[in-house]
Design a protein around this motif. Structure first.
Motif, PDB file in Angstrom:
ATOM      1  N   VAL A  82      -0.681  -2.185   7.432  1.00 15.00           N
ATOM      2  CA  VAL A  82       0.291  -1.128   7.720  1.00 15.00           C
ATOM      3  C   VAL A  82       0.718  -1.250   9.175  1.00 15.00           C
ATOM      4  CG1 VAL A  82      -1.497   0.571   8.300  1.00 15.00           C
ATOM      5  CG2 VAL A  82       0.719   1.359   7.517  1.00 15.00           C
ATOM      6  N   SER A  83       1.988  -0.963   9.438  1.00 12.45           N
ATOM      7  CA  SER A  83       2.467  -0.983  10.824  1.00 12.45           C
ATOM      8  C   SER A  83       1.921   0.219  11.574  1.00 12.45           C
ATOM      9  CB  SER A  83       3.998  -0.963  10.862  1.00 12.45           C
ATOM     10  OG  SER A  83       4.516  -2.128  10.277  1.00 12.45           O
ATOM     11  N   GLY A  84       1.628   0.047  12.857  1.00 17.05           N
ATOM     12  CA  GLY A  84       1.123   1.158  13.661  1.00 17.05           C
ATOM     13  C   GLY A  84       0.454   0.656  14.918  1.00 17.05           C
ATOM     14  N   ILE A 125      -6.132   1.539  12.040  1.00 16.95           N
ATOM     15  CA  ILE A 125      -4.723   1.574  12.436  1.00 16.95           C
ATOM     16  C   ILE A 125      -4.166   2.965  12.164  1.00 16.95           C
ATOM     17  CG2 ILE A 125      -2.420   0.597  12.050  1.00 16.95           C
ATOM     18  CD1 ILE A 125      -3.805  -1.935  10.991  1.00 16.95           C
ATOM     19  N   ASP A 126      -3.470   3.502  13.162  1.00 18.20           N
ATOM     20  CA  ASP A 126      -2.790   4.795  13.037  1.00 18.20           C
ATOM     21  C   ASP A 126      -1.294   4.528  13.072  1.00 18.20           C
ATOM     22  OD1 ASP A 126      -1.695   7.328  13.267  1.00 18.20           O
ATOM     23  OD2 ASP A 126      -3.166   8.014  14.735  1.00 18.20           O
ATOM     24  N   LYS A 143      -3.861   7.176   8.664  1.00 21.28           N
ATOM     25  CA  LYS A 143      -4.694   6.136   9.247  1.00 21.28           C
ATOM     26  C   LYS A 143      -5.231   5.225   8.138  1.00 21.28           C
ATOM     27  CE  LYS A 143      -6.314   8.921  13.130  1.00 21.28           C
ATOM     28  NZ  LYS A 143      -7.513   9.494  13.779  1.00 21.28           N
ATOM     29  N   VAL A 144      -5.376   3.944   8.475  1.00 17.66           N
ATOM     30  CA  VAL A 144      -5.951   2.962   7.562  1.00 17.66           C
ATOM     31  C   VAL A 144      -7.099   2.285   8.297  1.00 17.66           C
ATOM     32  CG1 VAL A 144      -5.531   0.786   6.338  1.00 17.66           C
ATOM     33  CG2 VAL A 144      -3.772   2.568   6.345  1.00 17.66           C
ATOM     34  N   PHE A 145      -8.200   2.107   7.595  1.00 22.08           N
ATOM     35  CA  PHE A 145      -9.380   1.463   8.169  1.00 22.08           C
ATOM     36  C   PHE A 145      -9.755   0.298   7.264  1.00 22.08           C
ATOM     37  CE2 PHE A 145     -14.088   1.250   8.602  1.00 22.08           C
ATOM     38  CZ  PHE A 145     -14.158   0.979   9.964  1.00 22.08           C
TER      39      PHE A 145
END
Length: 194
Positions: free
Chosen positions: A124-126, A157-158, A163-165
Motif C-alpha cells: 500500500v502507498s504511504g 505503513i500508514d 495502517k498495514v503491517f
C-alpha cells in the motif's frame, strides 16, 4: 556489459534479475558454465558427461527462475492493498497485533516456494511508520516455528486512512532478507521493498 544485460532488458528499465541476487546468480552461472564445459571436453563416459551437463543446466535454470524480477502491473485505487509476495495463501485469520497496529487485525500468510518470485512488493502507498529487523534462524519456511524464530523484518505503513503491517520471513533456501526501508520513508504500492 554482462552485468547490464542481466540487470536490464530491452527498454533499460525492466530487470531480468533482481539487483540483490546478481552476485549469487553470476556465481552460479560461472560454476554451471565451468561444469558444462569441463564435462563436455574432459569426461569421456557419455552417461557421466550428459548427467553432469543436465544437472548444471537444471541448477542454472533454477537460479534464473529464483532471482528473476519481473515487472508487475499494480492495480490503481486508493483502497487497494496488494499482495506483497507471490506464493500461496496458507492462512487467513484474525489476530491481535501488538507491535504496530496494537489491536485486532486480519493476518494473511503467504508461503513462497523456491519456484516463486522472491522480490517482495510494497502492499500500500504511504509512509513507513514502523520498521524492525530480527536476525534469526533458517528453519524451513513451512514449519510453524519459522514465523517466530527465523530472520525477519517487520514493516508498518500508514497511508493516512489505515495502517498495514507485514513481515518478511527468511527460510531454509531463501536465507537472506534485503530491505532498505526505514521509518519515515514514503513508499508506493507495487514497488520492491528492497
Amino acid at each position: 556489459m554482462l552485468r547490464r544485460f542481466f540487470l536490464q532488458a530491452r527498454s533499460g528499465v525492466q530487470r531480468l534479475i533482481t539487483e540483490y541476487g546478481y552476485d549469487s546468480f553470476l556465481t552460479v552461472t560461472v560454476i554451471c558454465c565451468v561444469v558444462i564445459a569441463g564435462s563436455y571436453f574432459f569426461i569421456p563416459n557419455p552417461f557421466a558427461k550428459y548427467t553432469l551437463i543436465t544437472f548444471a543446466g537444471v541448477v542454472f535454470l533454477f537460479a534464473l527462475n529464483f532471482f528473476r524480477d519481473p515487472d508487475r502491473l499494480t492495480p490503481s485505487g486508493k483502497d487497494f492493498v496488494i499482495s506483497p509476495a507471490d506464493g500461496t495463501v496458507v492462512a487467513v485469520k484474525e489476530v491481535t497485533e501488538g507491535l504496530y497496529l496494537k489491536g485486532t487485525a486480519v493476518q494473511i500468510s503467504i508461503f513462497m516456494s523456491p519456484l516463486n518470485v522472491h522480490v517482495n512488493r510494497i502492499p500500500v502507498s504511504g509512509k513507513i511508520g514502523y520498521f524492525d529487523y530480527d536476525k534469526g534462524k533458517y528453519f524451513a519456511a513451512f514449519k510453524d516455528k519459522a514465523s517466530l524464530d527465523n530472520e525477519q523484518t517487520h514493516i508498518g505503513i500508514d497511508n493516512g486512512r489505515y495502517k498495514v503491517f507485514f513481515k518478511q520471513i527468511a527460510g531454509f533456501i531463501a536465507r537472506r532478507i534485503v530491505c532498505n526501508l526505514k521509518v519515515g520513508d514514503d513508499v508506493t504500492a507495487g514497488k520492491g521493498s528492497g
